[in-house]
Design a protein around this motif. Structure first.
Motif, PDB file in Angstrom:
ATOM      1  N   ARG A 177     -30.793  12.922   4.365  1.00 14.53           N
ATOM      2  CA  ARG A 177     -31.139  12.833   2.952  1.00 14.53           C
ATOM      3  C   ARG A 177     -32.307  13.755   2.625  1.00 14.53           C
ATOM      4  NH1 ARG A 177     -31.650   6.635   1.211  1.00 14.53           N
ATOM      5  NH2 ARG A 177     -32.263   7.717  -0.716  1.00 14.53           N
ATOM      6  N   ASN A 178     -32.454  14.082   1.353  1.00 15.65           N
ATOM      7  CA  ASN A 178     -33.591  14.862   0.902  1.00 15.65           C
ATOM      8  C   ASN A 178     -34.881  14.144   1.274  1.00 15.65           C
ATOM      9  OD1 ASN A 178     -35.674  15.087  -1.559  1.00 15.65           O
ATOM     10  ND2 ASN A 178     -34.686  17.079  -1.231  1.00 15.65           N
ATOM     11  N   THR A 179     -35.862  14.902   1.700  1.00 15.06           N
ATOM     12  CA  THR A 179     -37.099  14.300   2.187  1.00 15.06           C
ATOM     13  C   THR A 179     -37.764  13.429   1.139  1.00 15.06           C
ATOM     14  OG1 THR A 179     -37.475  16.159   3.690  1.00 15.06           O
ATOM     15  CG2 THR A 179     -39.379  14.791   3.141  1.00 15.06           C
ATOM     16  N   ASP A 180     -37.909  13.944  -0.097  1.00 10.71           N
ATOM     17  CA  ASP A 180     -38.582  13.170  -1.140  1.00 10.71           C
ATOM     18  C   ASP A 180     -37.820  11.889  -1.461  1.00 10.71           C
ATOM     19  OD1 ASP A 180     -40.688  14.944  -1.391  1.00 10.71           O
ATOM     20  OD2 ASP A 180     -39.635  16.182  -2.866  1.00 10.71           O
ATOM     21  N   GLU A 181     -36.504  11.972  -1.523  1.00  7.53           N
ATOM     22  CA  GLU A 181     -35.710  10.785  -1.809  1.00  7.53           C
ATOM     23  C   GLU A 181     -35.871   9.740  -0.706  1.00  7.53           C
ATOM     24  OE1 GLU A 181     -31.711  11.987  -2.340  1.00  7.53           O
ATOM     25  OE2 GLU A 181     -32.059  12.960  -4.282  1.00  7.53           O
ATOM     26  N   ALA A 182     -35.851  10.197   0.547  1.00  5.87           N
ATOM     27  CA  ALA A 182     -35.992   9.270   1.669  1.00  5.87           C
ATOM     28  C   ALA A 182     -37.360   8.601   1.654  1.00  5.87           C
ATOM     29  CB  ALA A 182     -35.775  10.012   2.982  1.00  5.87           C
ATOM     30  N   VAL A 183     -38.407   9.407   1.413  1.00  2.00           N
ATOM     31  CA  VAL A 183     -39.764   8.854   1.387  1.00  2.00           C
ATOM     32  C   VAL A 183     -39.908   7.836   0.264  1.00  2.00           C
ATOM     33  CG1 VAL A 183     -42.182   9.416   0.975  1.00  2.00           C
ATOM     34  CG2 VAL A 183     -40.822  10.836   2.513  1.00  2.00           C
ATOM     35  N   ASN A 184     -39.393   8.169  -0.932  1.00  7.15           N
ATOM     36  CA  ASN A 184     -39.506   7.244  -2.064  1.00  7.15           C
ATOM     37  C   ASN A 184     -38.745   5.949  -1.811  1.00  7.15           C
ATOM     38  OD1 ASN A 184     -41.116   8.987  -3.528  1.00  7.15           O
ATOM     39  ND2 ASN A 184     -39.377   9.988  -4.541  1.00  7.15           N
ATOM     40  N   THR A 185     -37.579   6.052  -1.185  1.00  8.08           N
ATOM     41  CA  THR A 185     -36.798   4.854  -0.872  1.00  8.08           C
ATOM     42  C   THR A 185     -37.569   3.928   0.059  1.00  8.08           C
ATOM     43  OG1 THR A 185     -34.680   5.984  -1.163  1.00  8.08           O
ATOM     44  CG2 THR A 185     -34.685   3.999   0.206  1.00  8.08           C
ATOM     45  N   LEU A 186     -38.151   4.491   1.090  1.00  4.22           N
ATOM     46  CA  LEU A 186     -38.872   3.679   2.068  1.00  4.22           C
ATOM     47  C   LEU A 186     -40.144   3.086   1.477  1.00  4.22           C
ATOM     48  CD1 LEU A 186     -38.395   5.979   5.184  1.00  4.22           C
ATOM     49  CD2 LEU A 186     -37.193   3.845   4.681  1.00  4.22           C
ATOM     50  N   ARG A 187     -40.849   3.855   0.656  1.00  2.00           N
ATOM     51  CA  ARG A 187     -42.078   3.335   0.051  1.00  2.00           C
ATOM     52  C   ARG A 187     -41.784   2.243  -0.973  1.00  2.00           C
ATOM     53  NH1 ARG A 187     -45.162   9.159  -0.306  1.00  2.00           N
ATOM     54  NH2 ARG A 187     -46.168   9.040   1.752  1.00  2.00           N
ATOM     55  N   SER A 188     -40.646   2.349  -1.649  1.00  2.00           N
ATOM     56  CA  SER A 188     -40.281   1.292  -2.595  1.00  2.00           C
ATOM     57  C   SER A 188     -40.005  -0.026  -1.882  1.00  2.00           C
ATOM     58  CB  SER A 188     -39.056   1.715  -3.405  1.00  2.00           C
ATOM     59  OG  SER A 188     -37.897   1.771  -2.583  1.00  2.00           O
ATOM     60  N   MET A 189     -39.744   0.035  -0.575  1.00  2.00           N
ATOM     61  CA  MET A 189     -39.548  -1.167   0.231  1.00  2.00           C
ATOM     62  C   MET A 189     -40.866  -1.715   0.760  1.00  2.00           C
ATOM     63  SD  MET A 189     -36.242   0.219   2.394  1.00  2.00           S
ATOM     64  CE  MET A 189     -36.297  -1.146   3.561  1.00  2.00           C
ATOM     65  N   GLY A 190     -41.969  -1.050   0.411  1.00  2.00           N
ATOM     66  CA  GLY A 190     -43.271  -1.503   0.882  1.00  2.00           C
ATOM     67  C   GLY A 190     -43.640  -0.974   2.247  1.00  2.00           C
TER      68      GLY A 190
END
Length: 344
Positions: free
Chosen positions: A206-219
């Motif tokens: 996945r795109n790096t920014d999308e992956a990072v945002n997904t994981l951070r939204s999970m706390g």
């Protein structure tokens, strides 16, 4: 020669001729004693008859309900009552905190009461303990949950684990039957579902920014490492730690290995001369905005800044983000400002 005195009757001593024999003192004593015995015998018979009549009226025609009927198995209670010569009626079952399910909860008349022979005794079967609400143990530890359930009179059933994106690892998610439902402890044990934590998603490719945002939204806290792989698209995730499917809790740290872009200038949110933007300088055009509603202000600020945005905080009091603009998932220019509203 005829002697008249030879044929004359002998005279009876103590009386004139022809009088009945005189009773001696011994005869009179014997007669009195015999009469007394007869009177005693008559009195004894009368006393027995009277005593029997009194006994029959006060006790003889009565019996007692056997003691300790309550708590006895219904079949055993029936046998005991039949043995006492009493009739039996089984009434409607009811709940009882004294008598286990399937035993006698009450009898009418109660145990020990005096009843007529052949009288009917009504037995009330027990449905078990009185229903009570299942305690709410969600969010606590397994040991605390077990303690609260036992204190409420319940027994512990199965303990199952299930992944959760919202409940921390090793914390109780729910019970079965659910909290608040009124059930009798004798209807069965209470099962407990415990969180195994969040499940690490698969973000490789996945795109790096999308992956990072997904994981951070999970706390989760995200670390990134760069590596060049010419055979893979630039700025995509090459590897992740931990692997997909691993259980996690909010606040855990994960690491992504991303494919490095070739840029003449790569300074945080500013890139120049990169191989994926046609060599044009300036700010990246659009990025997805992380959803930070419900997070603490500090965590939300860190997540937004790490995603390439500036942060403006509004509101008074409280340390939880109640709203944000742009909303989570929207597209916004890199280094643009995201406003968050704090509240209690």
């Amino acid at each position: 020669v005829f002697d008249p005195s030879a044929t004359a009757p002998a005279s009876v001593p103590g009386g004139p001729e022809g009088a009945p024999p005189r009773r001696t003192g011994a005869d009179r004593a014997l007669g009195a004693l015999t009469g007394r015995y007869v009177l005693i015998a008559i009195a004894a018979v009368a006393a027995v008859i009277l005593g029997w009549a009194v006994w029959w009226q006060t006790s003889g025609q009565y019996d007692h309900v056997p003691d300790r009927i309550v708590g006895m198995r219904l079949t055993d209670a029936k046998s005991k009552l039949r043995g006492a010569g009493l009739n039996i009626r089984v009434g409607e079952a009811s709940y009882s905190d004294r008598a286990p399910k399937g035993t006698v909860a009450a009898s009418d008349p109660p145990g020990g009461a005096r009843v007529s022979k052949g009288q009917t005794v009504t037995l009330t079967p027990s449905l078990g303990k009185t229903p009570r609400a299942v305690p709410d143990v969600a969010g606590g530890s397994l040991d605390d949950a077990k303690g609260k359930l036992k204190d409420a009179g319940f027994t512990i059933g199965d303990v199952r684990r299930q992944s959760s994106q919202s409940v921390a690892k090793d914390k109780v998610m729910r019970t079965d039957p659910p909290a608040g439902r009124k059930v009798s402890p004798d209807e069965g044990p209470v099962d407990i579902v415990v969180s195994s934590g969040m499940t690490m998603p698969n973000v490789v490719g996945r795109n790096t920014d999308e992956a990072v945002n997904t994981l951070r939204s999970m706390g989760l806290k995200v670390d990134t490492k760069k590596r060049k792989d010419k055979d893979r698209p630039a700025d995509t995730v090459l590897e992740q730690q931990p692997d997909a499917g691993t259980g996690l809790s909010r606040g855990d740290r994960v690491t992504l290995v991303v494919n490095q872009r070739d840029c003449l200038v790569d300074l945080g949110g500013w890139h120049f001369g990169c191989d994926n933007n046609g060599g044009q300088g300036g700010q990246d055009e659009q990025l997805p905005v992380p959803s930070v509603t419900g997070q603490s202000v500090d965590d939300a600020t860190s997540a937004l800044e790490d995603a390439g945005f500036k942060v403006k905080v509004q509101g008074f009091g409280g340390d939880v983000v109640r709203a944000q603009w742009p909303t989570g998932g929207a597209q916004a220019a890199r280094d643009s400002t995201v406003t968050i509203v704090r509240g209690p």
